[in-house]
Every structure is written in C-alpha cells, then in structure tokens.
Scaffold this motif. Sequence first.
Motif, short mmCIF file in Angstrom:
data_model
loop_
_atom_site.label_atom_id
_atom_site.label_comp_id
_atom_site.label_asym_id
_atom_site.label_seq_id
_atom_site.Cartn_x
_atom_site.Cartn_y
_atom_site.Cartn_z
N GLU A 1 0.83 -1.20 0.00
CA GLU A 1 0.00 0.00 0.00
C GLU A 1 0.86 1.25 0.00
O GLU A 1 1.84 1.36 0.74
CB GLU A 1 -0.92 0.00 1.22
CG GLU A 1 -1.89 1.18 1.24
CD GLU A 1 -2.88 1.10 2.40
OE1 GLU A 1 -3.05 2.12 3.09
OE2 GLU A 1 -3.46 0.02 2.60
N ARG B 1 -4.90 10.88 1.48
CA ARG B 1 -6.33 10.83 1.18
C ARG B 1 -6.69 9.66 0.27
O ARG B 1 -7.85 9.26 0.20
CB ARG B 1 -6.78 12.15 0.55
CG ARG B 1 -6.70 13.33 1.49
CD ARG B 1 -6.68 14.65 0.74
NE ARG B 1 -7.87 14.84 -0.06
CZ ARG B 1 -7.96 15.70 -1.08
NH1 ARG B 1 -6.89 16.39 -1.44
NH2 ARG B 1 -9.09 15.84 -1.73
N VAL B 2 -5.70 9.13 -0.44
CA VAL B 2 -5.89 7.95 -1.28
C VAL B 2 -4.96 6.85 -0.79
O VAL B 2 -3.77 7.09 -0.53
CB VAL B 2 -5.58 8.26 -2.76
CG1 VAL B 2 -5.51 6.98 -3.58
CG2 VAL B 2 -6.64 9.19 -3.34
N ARG B 3 -5.51 5.64 -0.66
CA ARG B 3 -4.71 4.46 -0.34
C ARG B 3 -4.64 3.63 -1.61
O ARG B 3 -5.67 3.19 -2.13
CB ARG B 3 -5.36 3.67 0.79
CG ARG B 3 -5.52 4.45 2.09
CD ARG B 3 -6.43 3.72 3.05
NE ARG B 3 -5.93 2.39 3.37
CZ ARG B 3 -6.66 1.46 4.01
NH1 ARG B 3 -7.93 1.72 4.33
NH2 ARG B 3 -6.12 0.28 4.28
N CYS C 1 -8.46 6.77 -8.81
CA CYS C 1 -8.67 7.02 -7.38
C CYS C 1 -8.42 8.48 -7.01
O CYS C 1 -9.17 9.07 -6.23
CB CYS C 1 -7.79 6.10 -6.54
SG CYS C 1 -8.29 4.36 -6.58
N GLN C 2 -7.37 9.06 -7.59
CA GLN C 2 -7.10 10.46 -7.28
C GLN C 2 -8.18 11.39 -7.83
O GLN C 2 -8.58 12.35 -7.18
CB GLN C 2 -5.73 10.86 -7.84
CG GLN C 2 -4.58 10.20 -7.09
CD GLN C 2 -3.22 10.61 -7.62
OE1 GLN C 2 -2.71 11.68 -7.29
NE2 GLN C 2 -2.63 9.77 -8.45
N VAL D 1 -11.30 11.20 -5.59
CA VAL D 1 -11.17 11.96 -4.34
C VAL D 1 -11.14 13.46 -4.62
O VAL D 1 -11.73 14.26 -3.88
CB VAL D 1 -9.89 11.51 -3.59
CG1 VAL D 1 -9.57 12.45 -2.44
CG2 VAL D 1 -10.07 10.09 -3.07
N ASN E 1 -8.74 -1.17 -5.49
CA ASN E 1 -8.39 0.17 -5.04
C ASN E 1 -9.59 1.11 -5.02
O ASN E 1 -9.72 1.95 -4.13
CB ASN E 1 -7.28 0.75 -5.92
CG ASN E 1 -5.92 0.23 -5.51
OD1 ASN E 1 -5.61 0.12 -4.33
ND2 ASN E 1 -5.09 -0.10 -6.49
N ASN F 1 -10.97 2.78 -1.47
CA ASN F 1 -11.16 4.22 -1.28
C ASN F 1 -12.63 4.64 -1.33
O ASN F 1 -12.93 5.83 -1.38
CB ASN F 1 -10.36 4.97 -2.35
CG ASN F 1 -8.86 4.87 -2.10
OD1 ASN F 1 -8.31 5.57 -1.27
ND2 ASN F 1 -8.20 3.96 -2.83
#
Length: 246
Positions: free
Chosen positions: A9, A16-18, A59-60, A63, A86, A90
């Motif tokens: 990870e 803010r994103v994993r 994912c980015q 968010v 992912n 998130n």
Amino acid sequence: MTVAPEVEETPLLNGRVRLLQPRDGYRAGMDAAILAAAIAAAPGDTVLEAGCGAGAVLCQVGVRRPGVRLLGVERDAPTAVLAMRNLALNRLDGEVREFDVAAGFTALERPRADWAVSNPPFFDDASALRAPSPGKRAAWMADAGLEAWTEFLLAGVRDGGTILLIHRADRLADLLSLLGRKAGSFRILPIHPYADRPAKRVLVKAVRLGRAPLVLLPPLVLHDQGGAHSPRSEAILRGAAHLDLG
C-alpha cells in the motif's frame, strides 16, 4: 496462467488515497498525479481512462472530484482486478474492465464519456529502448502503437468532450497529428524536470470537434535546482492544488 502480483500500500494525495500497487514493476508517480490534477470533471461527468493500471489516476480523480463516474480499462487481468480493489478501498463508485484499447472503443459497448484520459505507454518500438523488466513492459510498450490509443480516446469521448493525456515531449507532433483528425482547441502544458532543462513530458488537452486556436501554456517545473519538488509540483502531489488548463 497469469499470477497476481505481490502488492503493497502506498499513500497518495497526502494520505487521502490508499493505493495498492505491485511491489515490483511499474509504480504510479508524478505523471499520474499531474494527469489527475488536470481533470476538471464536474459531478455527474463520466471519466474514462485508457490503460488505468492499478487505478492511481482514477482514485485520485474520485477523491479530487466527488460525484464523478469512473470507468477504467486495463488489458492485464490481475492489474484490472487490483484497480477494482483500489476503488473499493477508497470507497469510490466506479468500474474497471479487462479490455485492450487495440480492440477499439466500440467493442467496449459503453456510452461515450465526458472525459477520455490516458497516460499511454511511452514507446511503440521495442528497438528504441533497452528491454524493460517483465513487470514494466505493459506500462512502457504500446504494442498496437500510439495511434490505437488516440483512436480509442477520440472514439470514447462525446462531441464537445475533453481528451487529456500525458506523454513524452518528443511525441508532441505525433499527438497533435493523430488527435487532430477529430479534435482541436488544443491546450499544451510543457513539463520540465528543472527550469533550465528541456521539457520531458507534455500534458495535452483537446476537445472533440473543437476549433479554438492552439494555446501553449506556461510550463510546469517539477524540481528546484537542489532537486526538491517545486512548490507547485509538491502541492499537486499532496492534492492541495489543481492544474487549470483553461
């Protein structure tokens, strides 16, 4: 049989994103952060990413831009599964399909998106570079050529929708020629590793059927002379700033 990669990870956007990504092989970095920062999608917009990898950009964007609809395509089956993990990790609403862009957008059987984005593989000639490691080959080598990627993006976005991609600066002429078949209103951001070095990357924004004049934007400089991230690039990495291409 394709074996699922061992993953670890990595935090993005200041935690803010994993992101789960392969321990060995291609790993998301600044290019993904820059691409995501420049996607100015509105709530309800669909963002289609070609070659989404483990989902770092999706994912980015999810968010950064709450309320967007996310759709990724990735030809490597274990990586596509990882991207879906992912999105779930998130708590983002989206879909990733195992799909090869060389098959063409029509074969995906999905409506055209508001945004079609990509960080395509940088090379389409295996003789142009030293052979990458097996874990990085798919990310670096476009077996079907850059044309297949641009055609997928052009077909996958609605009329008036936005195409956005980051690529090698020395392929800019090719990108403009290929995208110019059905798109225009180009806005180009040169990306320099240092202020006194030539651009290594370009961020290219185009509008399907757009007709506005081409605009060359002030550059993004990634590092100061000491090698540290510039304030602007650091803010992008942390999710504290967007990239406004107009």
